[in-house]
Scaffold this active site. Structure first.
Site, PDB file in Angstrom:
ATOM      1  N   ASN A   1       0.814  -1.233   0.000  1.00  0.00           N
ATOM      2  CA  ASN A   1       0.000   0.000   0.000  1.00  0.00           C
ATOM      3  C   ASN A   1       0.840   1.273   0.000  1.00  0.00           C
ATOM      4  OD1 ASN A   1       0.695  -0.665   2.652  1.00  0.00           O
ATOM      5  ND2 ASN A   1      -1.067   0.394   3.501  1.00  0.00           N
TER       6      ASN A   1
ATOM      7  N   GLU B   1       4.338  -4.167  12.420  1.00  0.00           N
ATOM      8  CA  GLU B   1       3.415  -3.044  12.159  1.00  0.00           C
ATOM      9  C   GLU B   1       2.260  -3.636  11.376  1.00  0.00           C
ATOM     10  OE1 GLU B   1       3.735  -0.210  13.414  1.00  0.00           O
ATOM     11  OE2 GLU B   1       5.854   0.028  13.879  1.00  0.00           O
TER      12      GLU B   1
ATOM     13  N   CYS C   1      -2.998   1.794   6.542  1.00  0.00           N
ATOM     14  CA  CYS C   1      -3.176   1.192   7.869  1.00  0.00           C
ATOM     15  C   CYS C   1      -3.792   2.209   8.811  1.00  0.00           C
ATOM     16  CB  CYS C   1      -1.839   0.701   8.396  1.00  0.00           C
ATOM     17  SG  CYS C   1      -0.596   1.988   8.467  1.00  0.00           S
TER      18      CYS C   1
ATOM     19  N   GLU D   1       8.351   2.357  14.595  1.00  0.00           N
ATOM     20  CA  GLU D   1       9.049   2.959  13.462  1.00  0.00           C
ATOM     21  C   GLU D   1       8.901   4.468  13.643  1.00  0.00           C
ATOM     22  OE1 GLU D   1       7.598   0.968   9.858  1.00  0.00           O
ATOM     23  OE2 GLU D   1       9.081  -0.595  10.237  1.00  0.00           O
TER      24      GLU D   1
HETATM   25  P1  NAD Z   1       0.430  -8.975   3.819  1.00  0.00           P
HETATM   26  O1  NAD Z   1       0.467  -9.310   5.261  1.00  0.00           O
HETATM   27  O2  NAD Z   1      -0.304  -9.848   2.905  1.00  0.00           O
HETATM   28  O3  NAD Z   1       1.922  -8.883   3.236  1.00  0.00           O
HETATM   29  C1  NAD Z   1       2.900  -8.014   3.767  1.00  0.00           C
HETATM   30  C2  NAD Z   1       4.289  -8.526   3.364  1.00  0.00           C
HETATM   31  O4  NAD Z   1       4.537  -9.756   4.074  1.00  0.00           O
HETATM   32  C3  NAD Z   1       4.414  -8.877   1.877  1.00  0.00           C
HETATM   33  O5  NAD Z   1       5.700  -8.510   1.430  1.00  0.00           O
HETATM   34  C4  NAD Z   1       4.237 -10.383   1.864  1.00  0.00           C
HETATM   35  O6  NAD Z   1       4.835 -11.010   0.757  1.00  0.00           O
HETATM   36  C5  NAD Z   1       4.922 -10.792   3.161  1.00  0.00           C
HETATM   37  N1  NAD Z   1       4.480 -12.053   3.723  1.00  0.00           N
HETATM   38  C6  NAD Z   1       3.266 -12.648   3.600  1.00  0.00           C
HETATM   39  N2  NAD Z   1       3.240 -13.805   4.292  1.00  0.00           N
HETATM   40  C7  NAD Z   1       4.462 -13.950   4.880  1.00  0.00           C
HETATM   41  C8  NAD Z   1       5.043 -14.936   5.724  1.00  0.00           C
HETATM   42  N3  NAD Z   1       4.362 -16.006   6.131  1.00  0.00           N
HETATM   43  N4  NAD Z   1       6.312 -14.753   6.136  1.00  0.00           N
HETATM   44  C9  NAD Z   1       7.005 -13.658   5.766  1.00  0.00           C
HETATM   45  N5  NAD Z   1       6.507 -12.701   4.957  1.00  0.00           N
HETATM   46  C10 NAD Z   1       5.248 -12.836   4.523  1.00  0.00           C
HETATM   47  O7  NAD Z   1      -0.103  -7.470   3.765  1.00  0.00           O
HETATM   48  P2  NAD Z   1      -0.504  -6.614   2.485  1.00  0.00           P
HETATM   49  O8  NAD Z   1      -1.807  -7.124   1.982  1.00  0.00           O
HETATM   50  O9  NAD Z   1       0.667  -6.527   1.575  1.00  0.00           O
HETATM   51  O10 NAD Z   1      -0.707  -5.171   3.162  1.00  0.00           O
HETATM   52  C11 NAD Z   1      -1.882  -4.758   3.758  1.00  0.00           C
HETATM   53  C12 NAD Z   1      -1.848  -4.949   5.253  1.00  0.00           C
HETATM   54  O11 NAD Z   1      -0.733  -4.255   5.817  1.00  0.00           O
HETATM   55  C13 NAD Z   1      -3.060  -4.349   5.950  1.00  0.00           C
HETATM   56  O12 NAD Z   1      -3.510  -5.203   6.974  1.00  0.00           O
HETATM   57  C14 NAD Z   1      -2.526  -3.061   6.562  1.00  0.00           C
HETATM   58  O13 NAD Z   1      -3.248  -2.563   7.658  1.00  0.00           O
HETATM   59  C15 NAD Z   1      -1.156  -3.466   6.937  1.00  0.00           C
HETATM   60  N6  NAD Z   1      -0.334  -2.271   7.084  1.00  0.00           N
HETATM   61  C16 NAD Z   1       0.094  -1.917   8.345  1.00  0.00           C
HETATM   62  C17 NAD Z   1       0.842  -0.762   8.524  1.00  0.00           C
HETATM   63  C18 NAD Z   1       1.366  -0.362   9.879  1.00  0.00           C
HETATM   64  O14 NAD Z   1       2.284   0.441   9.927  1.00  0.00           O
HETATM   65  N7  NAD Z   1       0.837  -0.869  10.972  1.00  0.00           N
HETATM   66  C19 NAD Z   1       1.144   0.036   7.420  1.00  0.00           C
HETATM   67  C20 NAD Z   1       0.675  -0.343   6.164  1.00  0.00           C
HETATM   68  C21 NAD Z   1      -0.058  -1.510   6.004  1.00  0.00           C
END
Ligand code: NAD
Length: 476
Positions: A148, A244, A278, A456
């Protein structure tokens, strides 16, 4: 074809496999990308370990100088990097420009801290000895990033890590690797030594980073389910983790609020980046006296959010990043409607040939959304806002806190007393009072509850990329 960046080489996956990156606005393939795996992560981790020895030995002021120079060089290329981000992610070019600049600015912000690592002198009971507390880099760190805000969230990890003398194995989201590669290339062109930041690509590289023994800390931004998996996978290695994760940020608006200012901030807060943030406002609790006035203003603002290809100058909201993500938001909205909610603005998909191939969606505003509907109990990662009526602050606080998430939160009021209570009682890592949801560099950012832990931004993030070591000096 794009390549990974490992130890100064531009390489494909050791398996030879590739996958395609698509444009969410047009459905076109924009690039072929290496589909890396555990072998590639192993090579990157070894390269990072080798580079870390020399990087950590540099005089901190020299590290700061190199990082400033690299950041300046990258900022000089931000205008060229922004369209790459729009093409792969979907966001509007204006949003991409802001984000590309944030990458370089973040590197520069932490560069200023590189030579400000301080320790402590500690007197001991035996006065012929004394203690010191040093701070040392952790070593090789892993950075796993979602789609995102690919650049902002990569910089949030890379910048403090390298400023503190660590090196990085970075994994962008599989669907948004291209602008990140450009940013890292541009840091290297600007003087960042090869090997300090290595980039691996492909869905299989995430788990390999978490389980690689040379990688001593992993920072993940992603969904809460991914965070739980990463924490479990890191446990056998007793690896440090920063998580995060997802959020469902509540915003409370009281009768004494400045409704115009609140509407402006809430509209940005919910619909920026097509609602895929997020920190987006995902649950809005409004006191009865201003409910109608605020709703009118929110609708007025939402009307101006014309969906469209992010490269078009008149687009105010890009497409959703994937068709699956759009289907998820549509299902959450439908679930609320099925339970008695009313759609008061938007909803559905925009019609017309220009929208046929992209993941476009209209902004939506709903009222009378029941507390047990998916829009309230889950994270809504798209441009749909549930607006709920509350009697008073007490009710607002109870409903705001009735969530497994605890990332951000906000309140609009002119009462100091109400603001004070909200600041004290909202269960979240951040509370904005009469202010736009912006995560400032200077303030530690991170969640509580199922939104994760670790910080962060701010000095805290920097120090979390160091380890304390106690030393005793005897004087004999
Ligand atoms: P996601 O959890 O599907 O993926 C995030 C990253 O993790 C990707 O690079 C993915 O390939 C990797 N990943 C997935 N499974 C993994 C595993 N088992 N082991 C290691 N790495 C793995 O998230 P997304 O759909 O890419 O992003 C959206 C989500 O991120 C939403 O829930 C959003 O709220 C959250 N987000 C949080 C913050 C924050 O700062 N708290 C900021 C932005 C987005």
């Amino acid at each position: 074809m794009a390549t990974m960046i490992i130890e100064g080489e531009r390489v494909g996956a050791s398996s030879g496999e590739t996958y395609q990156v698509m444009n969410p606005a047009t459905g076109e393939v924009i690039e072929q990308v290496p589909n890396g795996g555990p072998d590639d992560v192993d090579r990157a981790a070894r390269a990072a370990a080798k580079a870390q020895q020399a990087w950590a030995k540099l005089a901190p002021a020299e590290r700061a100088r190199i990082l400033h120079k690299a950041a300046d060089h990258m900022l000089g290329q931000a205008e060229e990097i922004a369209p790459v981000l729009t093409a792969e992610q979907g966001k509007t070019i204006l949003e991409s420009r802001i984000e590309a600049r944030r990458f370089g600015e973040n590197i520069a912000w932490f560069a200023d801290l590189a030579d400000k690592i301080h320790g402590e002198y500690v007197s001991l009971p035996d006065t012929t000895t004394y203690g010191l507390v040093l701070r040392k880099p952790i070593g090789v760190t892993g950075a796993i990033v979602p789609w995102n805000f690919p650049l902002t969230l990569a910089a949030n990890k890379v910048a403090p890590a390298i400023a503190a003398g660590n090196t990085v194995v970075l994994k962008p989201s599989s669907t948004t690797p291209l602008a990140t590669l450009r940013c890292i290339e541009s840091l290297i062109e600007g003087g960042l030594p090869e090997g300090v930041v290595n980039v691996v690509l492909g869905p299989g590289t995430g788990d390999a980073i978490v389980t690689h023994p040379l990688i001593r800390k992993v920072a993940l931004t992603g969904s809460t389910p991914t965070g739980k998996k990463v924490m479990a996978a890191a446990a056998p290695y007793l690896k440090k983790v920063v998580l995060e994760l997802g959020g469902s940020d509540p915003c409370i608006v009281l009768d004494d609020a400045d409704v115009d200012e609140a509407a402006k901030a809430i509209s940005v807060g919910r619909f920026f980046n097509c609602g895929q943030a997020c920190l987006a406002i995902k649950r809005l609790y409004v006191q009865e006296g201003v409910f109608d006035a605020l709703l009118d203003r929110l609708i007025e603002r939402a009307r101006k959010l014309k969906p469209g290809d992010g490269m078009n100058r008149d687009s105010r909201m890009g497409p959703m990043h994937t068709a699956g993500q759009r289907a998820e938001v549509e299902a959450q909205v439908q679930n609320a409607l099925d339970r008695g909610a009313r759609l008061v603005f938007g909803g559905g998909r925009p019609q017309g040939a220009e929208y046929d191939k992209g993941n476009f969606i209209n902004p939506a505003i709903l009222v009378d959304v029941p507390e047990d509907s998916r829009m309230v109990t889950e994270e809504v990662f798209g441009p749909a806002l549930p607006v709920m009526r509350i009697k008073d602050l007490d009710e607002g606080l109870v409903r705001a806190n009735a969530s497994p998430f605890g990332l951000g939160s906000s309140i609009w009021t002119s009462s100091m007393k109400a603001a004070h209570r909200a600041v004290q009682e909202l269960e979240a890592g951040y509370t904005w009072v009469n202010a736009l949801q912006i995560a400032h560099d200077e303030l530690p950012f991170g969640g509580t509850k199922e939104s994760g832990f670790g910080k962060e931004h701010g000095l805290e993030a920097f120090y979390q990329y160091t380890e304390q070591k106690s030393v005793v000096y005897g004087l004999v």
